[in-house]
Structure formats: C-alpha cells, structure tokens
Design a protein around this motif. Structure first.
Motif, mmCIF file in Angstrom:
data_model
loop_
_atom_site.group_PDB
_atom_site.id
_atom_site.type_symbol
_atom_site.label_atom_id
_atom_site.label_comp_id
_atom_site.label_asym_id
_atom_site.label_seq_id
_atom_site.Cartn_x
_atom_site.Cartn_y
_atom_site.Cartn_z
ATOM 1 N N VAL A 13 0.837 -1.204 0.000
ATOM 2 C CA VAL A 13 0.000 0.000 0.000
ATOM 3 C C VAL A 13 0.873 1.256 0.000
ATOM 4 O O VAL A 13 0.637 2.188 -0.772
ATOM 5 N N VAL A 14 1.902 1.287 0.836
ATOM 6 C CA VAL A 14 2.801 2.450 0.877
ATOM 7 C C VAL A 14 3.495 2.629 -0.472
ATOM 8 O O VAL A 14 3.590 3.744 -0.989
ATOM 9 N N ALA A 15 3.974 1.548 -1.065
ATOM 10 C CA ALA A 15 4.633 1.630 -2.371
ATOM 11 C C ALA A 15 3.659 2.155 -3.423
ATOM 12 O O ALA A 15 4.030 2.961 -4.274
ATOM 13 N N GLY A 16 2.411 1.723 -3.359
ATOM 14 C CA GLY A 16 1.398 2.193 -4.301
ATOM 15 C C GLY A 16 1.122 3.677 -4.150
ATOM 16 O O GLY A 16 1.000 4.405 -5.141
ATOM 17 N N VAL A 17 1.030 4.139 -2.922
ATOM 18 C CA VAL A 17 0.797 5.559 -2.667
ATOM 19 C C VAL A 17 1.974 6.392 -3.171
ATOM 20 O O VAL A 17 1.795 7.432 -3.815
ATOM 21 N N VAL A 18 3.197 5.941 -2.898
ATOM 22 C CA VAL A 18 4.387 6.659 -3.369
ATOM 23 C C VAL A 18 4.407 6.693 -4.895
ATOM 24 O O VAL A 18 4.649 7.743 -5.497
ATOM 25 N N ALA A 19 4.152 5.585 -5.539
ATOM 26 C CA ALA A 19 4.148 5.528 -7.005
ATOM 27 C C ALA A 19 3.079 6.455 -7.580
ATOM 28 O O ALA A 19 3.335 7.188 -8.548
ATOM 29 N N ALA A 20 1.895 6.437 -6.997
ATOM 30 C CA ALA A 20 0.815 7.308 -7.482
ATOM 31 C C ALA A 20 1.187 8.776 -7.313
ATOM 32 O O ALA A 20 0.933 9.600 -8.201
ATOM 33 N N THR A 21 1.804 9.126 -6.207
ATOM 34 C CA THR A 21 2.215 10.506 -5.962
ATOM 35 C C THR A 21 3.247 10.951 -6.984
ATOM 36 O O THR A 21 3.163 12.065 -7.522
ATOM 37 N N VAL A 22 4.210 10.105 -7.279
ATOM 38 C CA VAL A 22 5.240 10.432 -8.266
ATOM 39 C C VAL A 22 4.613 10.611 -9.641
ATOM 40 O O VAL A 22 4.928 11.567 -10.360
ATOM 41 N N ILE A 23 3.720 9.745 -10.019
ATOM 42 C CA ILE A 23 3.068 9.828 -11.333
ATOM 43 C C ILE A 23 2.257 11.108 -11.449
ATOM 44 O O ILE A 23 2.333 11.824 -12.450
ATOM 45 N N VAL A 24 1.480 11.436 -10.427
ATOM 46 C CA VAL A 24 0.685 12.665 -10.452
ATOM 47 C C VAL A 24 1.602 13.877 -10.520
ATOM 48 O O VAL A 24 1.351 14.819 -11.277
ATOM 49 N N ASP A 25 2.698 13.868 -9.769
ATOM 50 C CA ASP A 25 3.636 14.984 -9.780
ATOM 51 C C ASP A 25 4.246 15.157 -11.164
ATOM 52 O O ASP A 25 4.372 16.283 -11.663
ATOM 53 N N LEU A 26 4.629 14.075 -11.808
ATOM 54 C CA LEU A 26 5.208 14.155 -13.148
ATOM 55 C C LEU A 26 4.199 14.673 -14.167
ATOM 56 O O LEU A 26 4.553 15.427 -15.063
ATOM 57 N N ARG A 27 2.950 14.284 -14.020
ATOM 58 C CA ARG A 27 1.913 14.761 -14.940
ATOM 59 C C ARG A 27 1.654 16.250 -14.758
ATOM 60 O O ARG A 27 1.244 16.920 -15.696
ATOM 61 N N ASN A 28 1.847 16.762 -13.551
ATOM 62 C CA ASN A 28 1.596 18.175 -13.274
ATOM 63 C C ASN A 28 2.805 19.062 -13.543
ATOM 64 O O ASN A 28 2.704 20.272 -13.461
ATOM 65 N N THR A 29 3.964 18.486 -13.849
ATOM 66 C CA THR A 29 5.152 19.267 -14.161
ATOM 67 C C THR A 29 5.052 19.751 -15.605
ATOM 68 O O THR A 29 4.870 18.953 -16.519
ATOM 69 N N PRO A 30 5.147 21.055 -15.808
ATOM 70 C CA PRO A 30 5.067 21.566 -17.182
ATOM 71 C C PRO A 30 6.207 21.020 -18.037
ATOM 72 O O PRO A 30 7.329 20.858 -17.576
ATOM 73 N N THR A 31 5.899 20.783 -19.277
ATOM 74 C CA THR A 31 6.902 20.248 -20.194
ATOM 75 C C THR A 31 7.680 21.379 -20.860
ATOM 76 O O THR A 31 7.145 22.459 -21.093
ATOM 77 N N LEU A 32 8.932 21.121 -21.144
ATOM 78 C CA LEU A 32 9.768 22.089 -21.846
ATOM 79 C C LEU A 32 9.993 21.659 -23.300
ATOM 80 O O LEU A 32 10.982 22.043 -23.915
ATOM 81 N N ASP A 33 9.067 20.891 -23.845
ATOM 82 C CA ASP A 33 9.190 20.420 -25.230
ATOM 83 C C ASP A 33 9.273 21.563 -26.237
ATOM 84 O O ASP A 33 9.824 21.396 -27.316
#
Length: 175
Positions: A13-33
C-alpha cells in the motif's frame, strides 16, 4: 502468518501511494518540449551585433556584462548576452504587457543570475532566454517559466556558468 500478511500488505500500500504521488507529480510538471535550441557563436566584440533570434539566445557580445537584475527599460542586447554567457536567464516582455503581469514576473524570478527587462518586437508577450535556449510564453503566469529557469539558470550549457553577474554595467540601451 497474519503479522507477515499485514506487513506485506502495508508495504504494498505504501509503495502504491508513493508511485501514485510520483506519477501525479510528473503529470503536473510543465513540459519544456517547446524550448528552441540554438548553437550560438561566442566571443567579445565592440561592434553592434545582429542576432538571429529576437531576443538573442547567445552569440558574440560586449566585453562588459549587464548586472543581473530587473530593468524597467530595454537593455543593450550585447551586454545581456554576456550575462547569459555567465549562466543568467534573460526574461523579456513586451513593453505593453499589463502592469499586473510585469509585477508577477518581478515576483517570480529569482534574485540571482536573472535579467528581467522589456523588449520591443517580441514574438510573444514573454520570452525566456538562456545561452542557446529560448521559450516563448503567452503570459507571466505560464508555469513553464519556472521550469525553464530551474532547468537553464546556471546550467552547463552556458559557456561560463558561475562567472560574475554583478560588477558589470547597469542600464539600458546606449549605456
């Protein structure tokens, strides 16, 4: 056995929460493409320079760098380019940008290794430039500005990152 099952479940459960947090954070980071990349020449010159980009994203420049800071009038390209050679990011904005957006820019840029100034003839309301890098922005609140500064201020793409950004010259065009 129950204790082991509970422990393993807790770890999963802790690993899942950490993974979900990282994924959400990456999706919310603006891209410099959209950052354009250039390979500018370097070197000092006393002569005016015609730059390929507006505003310049590197190139030959004046022997004196522009002191990093906020300017209320346009600055001399050749001096600002020298500051970028030292690792500064130059954020330019159209002179008719609403005062509230200019204030947002003033509040959002770091105190060191930054130049903020108006610039006539920009292709967008706000343009962020670093040595060999440039990003056009539709306004001061574009979250990509913060990412651009984080990525390119004092980065190794500048020929002399960490060289002085003070002790140069102050002022606008013709100074």
């Amino acid at each position: 056995m129950t204790i082991w099952t509970a422990a393993i479940t807790a770890v999963v459960v802790v690993a899942g929460v950490v993974a979900a947090t990282v994924i959400v954070d990456l999706r919310n980071t603006p891209t410099l493409d959209a950052v354009a990349t250039y390979t500018p020449e370097s070197g000092h010159t006393e002569d005016p320079v015609t730059y390929e980009q507006t505003p310049p994203a590197g190139g030959e420049h004046a022997p004196a760098w522009l002191n990093c800071g906020t300017y209320e009038a346009p600055v001399t390209n050749e001096n600002a380019v020298h500051s970028m050679e030292h690792g500064a990011v130059w954020v330019t904005y159209r002179p008719d940008l609403p005062a509230a957006q200019v204030e947002t820019l003033r509040q959002s840029v770091p105190d060191t290794y930054m130049v903020l100034s108006p610039f006539d003839g920009l292709p967008a309301p706000v343009v962020a430039s670093a040595w060999g890098k440039q990003l056009t922005l539709e306004g001061a609140d574009d979250p990509r500005l913060t990412e651009f500064i984080r990525e390119f201020r004092q980065s190794p793409q500048a020929p002399e990152p960490g060289a002085a950004c003070t002790g140069g010259i102050d002022g606008g065009q013709g100074s």
